[in-house]
Write an enzyme that holds these catalytic residues in place. Sequence first.
Site, mmCIF file in Angstrom:
data_model
loop_
_atom_site.group_PDB
_atom_site.id
_atom_site.type_symbol
_atom_site.label_atom_id
_atom_site.label_comp_id
_atom_site.label_asym_id
_atom_site.label_seq_id
_atom_site.Cartn_x
_atom_site.Cartn_y
_atom_site.Cartn_z
ATOM 1 N N GLU A 1 0.843 -1.200 0.000
ATOM 2 C CA GLU A 1 0.000 0.000 0.000
ATOM 3 C C GLU A 1 0.877 1.248 0.000
ATOM 4 O O GLU A 1 1.952 1.261 0.595
ATOM 5 C CB GLU A 1 -0.888 -0.028 1.249
ATOM 6 C CG GLU A 1 -1.920 1.055 1.342
ATOM 7 C CD GLU A 1 -2.872 0.823 2.512
ATOM 8 O OE1 GLU A 1 -3.519 1.799 2.930
ATOM 9 O OE2 GLU A 1 -2.974 -0.323 3.021
ATOM 10 N N GLU B 1 -3.325 10.262 3.415
ATOM 11 C CA GLU B 1 -4.525 10.242 4.242
ATOM 12 C C GLU B 1 -4.632 11.545 5.024
ATOM 13 O O GLU B 1 -3.691 11.932 5.721
ATOM 14 C CB GLU B 1 -4.491 9.068 5.218
ATOM 15 C CG GLU B 1 -4.497 7.704 4.541
ATOM 16 C CD GLU B 1 -4.330 6.562 5.527
ATOM 17 O OE1 GLU B 1 -5.325 5.869 5.796
ATOM 18 O OE2 GLU B 1 -3.201 6.378 6.028
#
Length: 257
Positions: free
Chosen positions: A131, A135
């Site tokens: 990943e 964010e």
Amino acid sequence: MTLPLKTTALLATLAAAGPLAAQEGANGTSFVEEFDRLDTARWYVSDGWNNGAHQNCTWSKDAVKAAGGKLTLSFDARPAGDRRYACGEVQTRKRYGYGTYEVRMKSASGPGLNSAFFSYIGPTDKKPHDEIDFEVLGKDTSRVQVNQYIAGKGGNEKLVAVPGGADSGFNDYAFVWRKDRIAYYLNGTLVHEVTDARKLPTNAQKIFLSLWGTDTLSDWMGRFAFAGPATMEVERIAFTAEGGPCQFDGSVACLVN
């Protein structure tokens, strides 16, 4: 767009390295999406489930809207599945490898919410959990968190200041992923670089946009307190394969490739 000398020097280094072979399973090609509509041939809308006990909302197709050059993902107090809240997520149907990933977005605000632009692959696709993240945590929208997971191992977080706040207007977030490094950019400026091979994902990944909330991860995302509907807005998202031509003015890929 004028880039600082440090950024320009890094881009020159990346360009000199030349194209590298794409990862096994990478079947996505370069694209620019400006969301005049939702292209369901490219995007899969998550609907009817959640990602685990930490998530207090159910992915809902009704929380995803695309029209007039904007994708809107919403979070609202509307029962869905076994949760009291509904939230929105889209993901690409194809997997992408080395190249430049870019989004122009405005985050949601509010403690306990997470506005995310990331690439991911994992056990549901019979691959290790790899990943790469941007964010924005709604408890503090003055910063964006970047991070990588490699075979399920994270712990690589870095917080980067977003001048004016990620929820007050649109900002450009980008990462350039190569075999030997990941470089993160905010509004065209290099803000973080990773070259440690132990912290670099290797598996081709899908691209995600999501807005979700939590009742349990308060140390990280803040103590959730619903204060009304929230939205994350996206004006553009793009992927430019390593070595591919520049696709739009101002793209980081214009200088990298």
